[in-house]
Design a protein around this motif. Structure first.
Motif, mmCIF file in Angstrom:
data_model
loop_
_atom_site.group_PDB
_atom_site.id
_atom_site.type_symbol
_atom_site.label_atom_id
_atom_site.label_comp_id
_atom_site.label_asym_id
_atom_site.label_seq_id
_atom_site.Cartn_x
_atom_site.Cartn_y
_atom_site.Cartn_z
ATOM 1 N N ARG A 33 0.820 -1.031 -0.196
ATOM 2 C CA ARG A 33 -0.075 0.207 -0.065
ATOM 3 C C ARG A 33 0.637 1.407 -0.065
ATOM 4 N NH1 ARG A 33 -2.726 -3.395 3.715
ATOM 5 N NH2 ARG A 33 -1.813 -2.054 5.555
ATOM 6 N N ARG A 34 0.440 2.288 -0.258
ATOM 7 C CA ARG A 34 0.898 3.614 -0.117
ATOM 8 C C ARG A 34 2.017 3.769 1.032
ATOM 9 N NH1 ARG A 34 -2.564 8.466 -2.652
ATOM 10 N NH2 ARG A 34 -3.248 7.624 -4.419
ATOM 11 N N ARG B 154 3.484 5.445 4.375
ATOM 12 C CA ARG B 154 3.705 6.885 4.851
ATOM 13 C C ARG B 154 5.178 7.180 4.999
ATOM 14 N NH1 ARG B 154 -1.682 6.175 8.741
ATOM 15 N NH2 ARG B 154 -2.841 5.218 7.264
ATOM 16 N N ALA C 117 -0.187 11.497 -6.451
ATOM 17 C CA ALA C 117 -1.341 12.346 -6.920
ATOM 18 C C ALA C 117 -2.354 11.852 -8.082
ATOM 19 C CB ALA C 117 -0.984 13.635 -7.034
ATOM 20 N N ASP D 97 -2.520 5.024 -8.563
ATOM 21 C CA ASP D 97 -1.394 3.787 -8.398
ATOM 22 C C ASP D 97 -0.685 3.488 -9.630
ATOM 23 O OD1 ASP D 97 -2.537 3.732 -5.936
ATOM 24 O OD2 ASP D 97 -3.672 1.954 -5.964
ATOM 25 N N VAL E 21 -9.906 3.736 -15.504
ATOM 26 C CA VAL E 21 -10.018 4.990 -14.508
ATOM 27 C C VAL E 21 -9.193 4.657 -13.178
ATOM 28 C CG1 VAL E 21 -11.970 6.407 -15.098
ATOM 29 C CG2 VAL E 21 -12.512 4.287 -13.727
ATOM 30 N N ASP E 22 -8.449 3.542 -13.254
ATOM 31 C CA ASP E 22 -7.389 3.203 -12.165
ATOM 32 C C ASP E 22 -7.921 2.530 -10.811
ATOM 33 O OD1 ASP E 22 -4.835 2.619 -11.097
ATOM 34 O OD2 ASP E 22 -4.286 4.743 -10.867
ATOM 35 N N VAL E 23 -9.281 2.125 -11.082
ATOM 36 C CA VAL E 23 -9.968 1.755 -9.681
ATOM 37 C C VAL E 23 -9.664 0.330 -8.995
ATOM 38 C CG1 VAL E 23 -12.327 1.239 -8.727
ATOM 39 C CG2 VAL E 23 -11.880 3.338 -10.173
ATOM 40 N N THR F 134 -12.294 -2.384 -5.710
ATOM 41 C CA THR F 134 -11.630 -1.206 -5.284
ATOM 42 C C THR F 134 -10.498 -1.537 -4.288
ATOM 43 O OG1 THR F 134 -13.093 -0.741 -3.648
ATOM 44 C CG2 THR F 134 -13.780 0.001 -5.524
ATOM 45 N N LEU F 135 -10.165 -0.349 -3.561
ATOM 46 C CA LEU F 135 -9.004 -0.326 -2.687
ATOM 47 C C LEU F 135 -8.871 -1.613 -1.814
ATOM 48 C CD1 LEU F 135 -6.619 1.510 -1.696
ATOM 49 C CD2 LEU F 135 -7.895 2.155 -0.186
ATOM 50 N N SER F 136 -9.757 -2.370 -1.473
ATOM 51 C CA SER F 136 -9.892 -3.134 -0.381
ATOM 52 C C SER F 136 -9.559 -4.587 -0.981
ATOM 53 C CB SER F 136 -11.065 -3.409 0.527
ATOM 54 O OG SER F 136 -12.403 -3.333 -0.341
ATOM 55 N N ARG G 5 -11.969 13.583 -9.479
ATOM 56 C CA ARG G 5 -11.686 11.919 -9.699
ATOM 57 C C ARG G 5 -12.946 11.246 -9.597
ATOM 58 N NH1 ARG G 5 -9.159 7.833 -10.724
ATOM 59 N NH2 ARG G 5 -8.610 6.077 -9.046
ATOM 60 N N CYS H 264 -10.221 5.241 -4.940
ATOM 61 C CA CYS H 264 -11.522 4.957 -4.894
ATOM 62 C C CYS H 264 -11.669 3.681 -3.761
ATOM 63 C CB CYS H 264 -11.710 4.288 -6.134
ATOM 64 S SG CYS H 264 -13.563 3.828 -6.409
ATOM 65 N N LEU I 192 -14.230 -0.455 6.363
ATOM 66 C CA LEU I 192 -12.787 -0.762 5.867
ATOM 67 C C LEU I 192 -11.639 -0.677 7.058
ATOM 68 C CD1 LEU I 192 -12.409 1.405 2.484
ATOM 69 C CD2 LEU I 192 -12.663 -0.932 2.866
ATOM 70 N N LEU J 261 -6.067 0.461 5.834
ATOM 71 C CA LEU J 261 -6.338 0.824 4.361
ATOM 72 C C LEU J 261 -6.482 2.246 3.678
ATOM 73 C CD1 LEU J 261 -8.513 -2.044 2.810
ATOM 74 C CD2 LEU J 261 -5.936 -1.508 2.180
ATOM 75 N N ARG K 132 -8.270 18.080 -11.418
ATOM 76 C CA ARG K 132 -7.426 16.913 -11.939
ATOM 77 C C ARG K 132 -8.274 15.777 -11.740
ATOM 78 N NH1 ARG K 132 -2.629 17.692 -10.211
ATOM 79 N NH2 ARG K 132 -3.262 16.772 -8.118
#
Lengths: 275, 275
Positions: free
Chosen positions: A70-71, A73, A95, A98, A158-160, A176-178, B147, B171, B190, B194, B274
């Motif tokens: 994940r991103r 920190r 920004a 992913d 759309v990079d989801v 999605t993210l999860s 977005r 997302c 969630l 995450l 954006r």
């Protein structure tokens, strides 16, 4: 040619190592320990150039990414001078999402003289080509797979996410993210009244790479746990873009799918059927 | 000109009736009783032409659809001869998805001489135009809304849903069959690890009509329950396509949003930022 594996979370890194003729150099991002593998080196994004130097010192010329991260920190106090220079590039890419972030990370490795090899390239046995591997598919399943492929392409553009669940033309869930497991557990929890009657088609999980992604990294993956979760969600099977999805422990996936009455279908990206 | 409301489930039909200068004729699909309204007539899809005849008998010339219906299960024994003739048309439309089904249903009403009026047309006060209605938005919120609008458009174009949740460009969830409340409860559940840190932007719920849908029916809706669910999901606010979303009880939505520290933003479809 010495290969380094940048190992993220999940079962993929160990499966990849098991599929290789010899053990690669193994590096892991701090905070994302790989399952069942002992890293030779742990690195942080804030110290990317010292990490590159350590790879060169170990004779590494080629790098493969595998497993989820994940991103992270970032801790400003940890940056070395060289890595601090590229922070604006990284921030700008992050920004944008992913895909952009991964493209930028690839570019940084390549600029430092490290070639990127895809998992499909170094372990082709993990990425099945076209074919129905287990079970049977109906015309309804073919239509559902075509619709799911169209949805996954739209989501990916759309990079989801890299997958969705479709039953009788209805999209029951979008990744999605999860991730896939969370999506399947959502489907398992849907009220029965919301789902079409199973006798007309149980629906399927579909996975595919995003249309614009670099296929050398972040290919979608399936494994025995996906088969179990698809069965628990009441689905009829799993379809995926042939040549674009990594299967962890395919024999185990096949055995479990056969036992649960699910199909496994590596579907040609160009397959017909109404979307 | 006598108006009939075809009332589905949820709070929208009653809110619409409350916003009209006089009570319309109210019809409801069998099995989908409207909340807080007593239908003048209950009908079944299998007897669509007898239903049309009953509307004409009541002097109805204009019809508005409001509220959720799911694909009804059809009982072959109930068809009258005229309605049985259109089953192939309906089946073909249903196989193509919800948008196609609704377009076909509209066509059937119009062919029978019943005009379709959109909720926004008969009760424009329920569909706010552009503006920040409550609270404050940051540059991060503007980027997230842009977005989210791009994601909702992609999802809508493949007839999946009318909304999504975006936080700091990620997302968190996409609306599918189970609807907005289910999506927000997924987000509320969630794992904290995450989600990006809230201090850099709490994220938002975004809703918009699908790009290809007929805006006379099935506009997305928001209400006080959406505000409460967005707050419970830890979001910073709700944004939507101005002029394209019905707000049930806007004063109550505004009061609740102000109390919970959420923004409410009817965003111009052409807004920059954006994506």
């Amino acid at each position: 040619m010495t290969l380094a594996l940048i190992a993220g979370a999940g079962a993929l890194p160990a499966a990849l190592v098991a599929a290789l003729p010899e053990r690669p150099f193994i590096a892991a991002l701090d905070g994302f320990p790989p399952e069942g593998l002992a890293p030779d080196l742990t690195f942080r994004i804030e110290r990317l150039y010292p990490f590159f130097a350590a790879l060169h010192d170990a004779g590494v010329t080629q790098v493969t990414f595998a497993g989820a991260v994940r991103r992270p920190r970032l801790d400003p106090a940890l940056f070395d001078a060289a890595t601090a220079q590229i922070v604006p590039r990284l921030m700008q890419a992050m920004a944008q999402g992913d895909d952009a972030t991964l493209r930028e990370v690839i570019a940084l490795f390549e600029e430092d003289g490290l070639a990127i090899a895809g998992a499909a390239e170094i372990a082709p046995a993990l990425v099945p080509g076209e074919g129905l591997l287990v079970g049977q598919i109906t015309a309804r399943d073919q239509q559902d797979a075509a619709r799911a492929a169209a949805i996954a392409e739209a989501l990916g553009r759309v990079d989801v996410g890299q997958g969705c669940v479709v039953q009788q033309g209805l999209c029951l869930a979008a990744e999605t993210l999860s991730g896939t497991d969370a999506m399947l557990s959502t489907v398992a929890g849907l009220p029965a009244a919301l789902r079409p009657p199973a006798q007309a088609g149980r629906g399927l999980l579909y996975k595919a790479p995003k249309p614009l992604q670099d296929r050398r990294i972040d290919l979608p993956a399936l494994g025995p746990a996906s088969v179990a979760a698809a069965a628990a969600a009441g689905l009829g099977g799993i379809a995926w873009e042939a040549g674009g999805v990594i299967c962890l422990d395919l024999p185990q996936m096949q055995a479990l799918a056969a036992e649960q009455g699910l199909f496994l279908w590596a579907r040609a990206a160009s397959s017909g059927g109404r979307a």
